[in-house]
Design a protein around this motif. Structure first.
Motif: not given
Ligand code: NAP
Length: 446
Positions: A70-89
């Motif tokens: 699923a994560l290797s499909r075109p159009g899909i990106r994994f963005l780890g180490n990004v926390a909602v509430g810390r890095d963005l709301s």
């Protein structure tokens, strides 16, 4: 005439555990044109498959192959180490994506609600399992394991996992992915008696049969059940035939346990029923010394105290009694159920919730598939109505760059994984990094 093309829509899934990734898969199959970003606050994906599933249940973890796809499909990106509430709301995500799906799980241990539960030596299963599975939030827990007795409160599969991991020999765990720090502490712990405590009876226990039967297959540990607790039991009140079958099989297993002769095994796994915790006992120095339990009877499916109490010595007490979702600022909680308030997965226009955060901490991994399919159906229907799409992934990238946040992409995760595999002792599948800094260091200089 062919239908006009749909506008390019974007979806953000917060959380890369099973519920989030099943939703990603379902949406991507129906809308391959959609841009889907999967955010996780950790640099590693897969949520409870990595940090919750027992380290000796490697077969269960094979599900990640499907999530890898699923994560290797075109159009899909994994963005780890990004926390909602810390890095963005959450508000920022709502402004960027046409749909935001929260798949944030239920990471908080439910409190037991009895005096003494804050004593040293008392742990919630989320923390304890997170410790032995190397979750960065809990890897430094260093639980007290002075022995000889441990009490695990709860009659669900998490209680069985914990009891089994504590009871197994190092040889039995040799090909597991139990983290080295936990393996060392468990091997050194002089534990002889592990008590698994149910406030209701054997029929009401939430164990599944395969997991219960595993307790009877351990090298140095013997399950102990009082045969009297198994007399005059009936599963007739259970109306679902599948659930009834599980309960009947569980009773057969428990009867087989009760009939087992004492073979002098050095570790005993005691299954207690009809015993509700009243107090955690203090050893006089602020550490847990045991539990005071009240005998119960089950009436109309509920455990009712009889007024008779007894004490059980235990220097480590682990509550495996369920979890709650962490509050998401700006979103309503259903406090009684410990979930994000929602109507069939919809929280508000453009915001959805799936998995344990939607329905509570129940079911096995594939249960999240049906849950995610239903929520994805709702999202897909709403995406059809989008006329003016929101800016999508490019806007996220600009925001993160402006804040100097460097996400861990899927290829980065594969590097972390390769490093974990490379540093594993012979026979083990991996030795997990247990600190975020070490995960990021495995990526080399950025
Ligand atoms: P669970 O199955 O809901 O079991 C929770 C247990 O805690 C129940 O026995 C419950 O008793 C008891 N409990 C709750 N509050 C209590 C209290 N105040 N005092 C004493 N006991 C209390 O939850 P879980 O074990 O955390 O598992 C969560 C989900 O993950 C389950 O669906 C489970 O099957 C799944 N899981 C599956 C596997 C596997 O397939 N191998 C492994 C781990 C987890 P009552 O019934 O009386 O409320």
């Amino acid at each position: 005439m062919s239908a006009p093309p749909l506008p390019a829509v974007s979806v953000c899934v917060v959380g890369s555990g099973p519920s989030g990734l099943y939703a990603v898969d379902a949406i991507a199959r129906k809308r391959p044109d959609a841009a889907i970003d999967v955010l996780d606050r950790l640099p590693t994906p897969f949520g409870l498959v990595r940090a919750g599933v027992a380290p000796d249940h490697l077969g269960t973890k094979n599900i990640v192959r499907q999530f890898d796809r699923a994560l290797s499909r075109p159009g899909i990106r994994f963005l780890g180490n990004v926390a909602v509430g810390r890095d963005l709301s959450l508000d920022e995500l709502k402004a960027i994506y046409d749909a935001v799906i929260l798949a944030v799980g239920a990471p908080l241990d439910r409190p037991l609600g009895v005096p003494g539960e804050t004593l040293a030596g008392v742990y919630g299963s989320g923390a304890f399992v997170g410790w032995y599975n190397g979750h960065p939030d809990h890897a430094a827990l260093a639980p007290r394991l002075p022995g000889p007795s441990v009490a695990v409160i709860g009659n669900g599969n998490v209680a069985l996992d914990i009891a089994r991991i504590l009871a197994k020999t190092p040889e039995e765990m040799a090909d597991s992915d139990l983290c080295a720090h936990a393996a060392e502490a468990i091997t050194a712990a002089p534990i002889t008696d592990i008590h698994i405590i149910g406030r209701r009876g054997p029929v009401e226990a939430a164990f599944t049969s395969v997991e219960l039967a595993e307790l009877g297959q351990l090298q140095r540990a013997r399950p102990v059940v009082n045969a009297a607790a198994l007399e005059n039991l009936s599963t007739e009140a259970e109306t679902d035939p599948r659930v009834r079958k599980v309960k009947e099989r569980n009773l057969e297993i428990l009867r087989e346990f009760a009939d087992r002769p004492d073979g002098g095994e050095p570790v005993r796994l005691h299954l207690h029923f009809h015993a509700a915790p009243c107090t955690v006992l203090d050893d006089g120095s602020g550490c847990a010394a045991g539990l005071r339990l009240e005998r119960t009877q089950v009436k109309d499916g509920r455990a009712i105290g009889t007024g008779t109490t007894f004490d059980l010595p235990a220097t480590t007490i682990i509550t495996a009694i369920g979890y709650r979702c962490a509050a998401v600022p700006g979103l309503p909680m259903d406090e009684s159920r410990g979930i994000i308030a929602n109507e069939e997965g919809c929280v508000e226009t453009g915001v959805y919730v799936t998995g344990w955060a939607r329905r509570g901490p129940s079911g096995v991994i594939p249960t999240n598939r049906s849950d995610a399919l239903a929520v994805a159906g709702r999202v897909l229907a709403d995406l059809e109505t989008v006329v003016l799409p929101k800016p999508g992934p490019d806007a996220l990238d600009s925001l993160l760059t402006s804040r100097a946040v460097r996400p861990v992409c899927y290829a980065d995760w594969q590097k972390i994984e390769a490093a974990e595999v490379a540093r594993a002792a012979k026979g083990r599948p991996r030795e997990k990094f247990i600190r975020v800094e070490d995960m990021l260091a495995a990526l080399g200089p950025s």
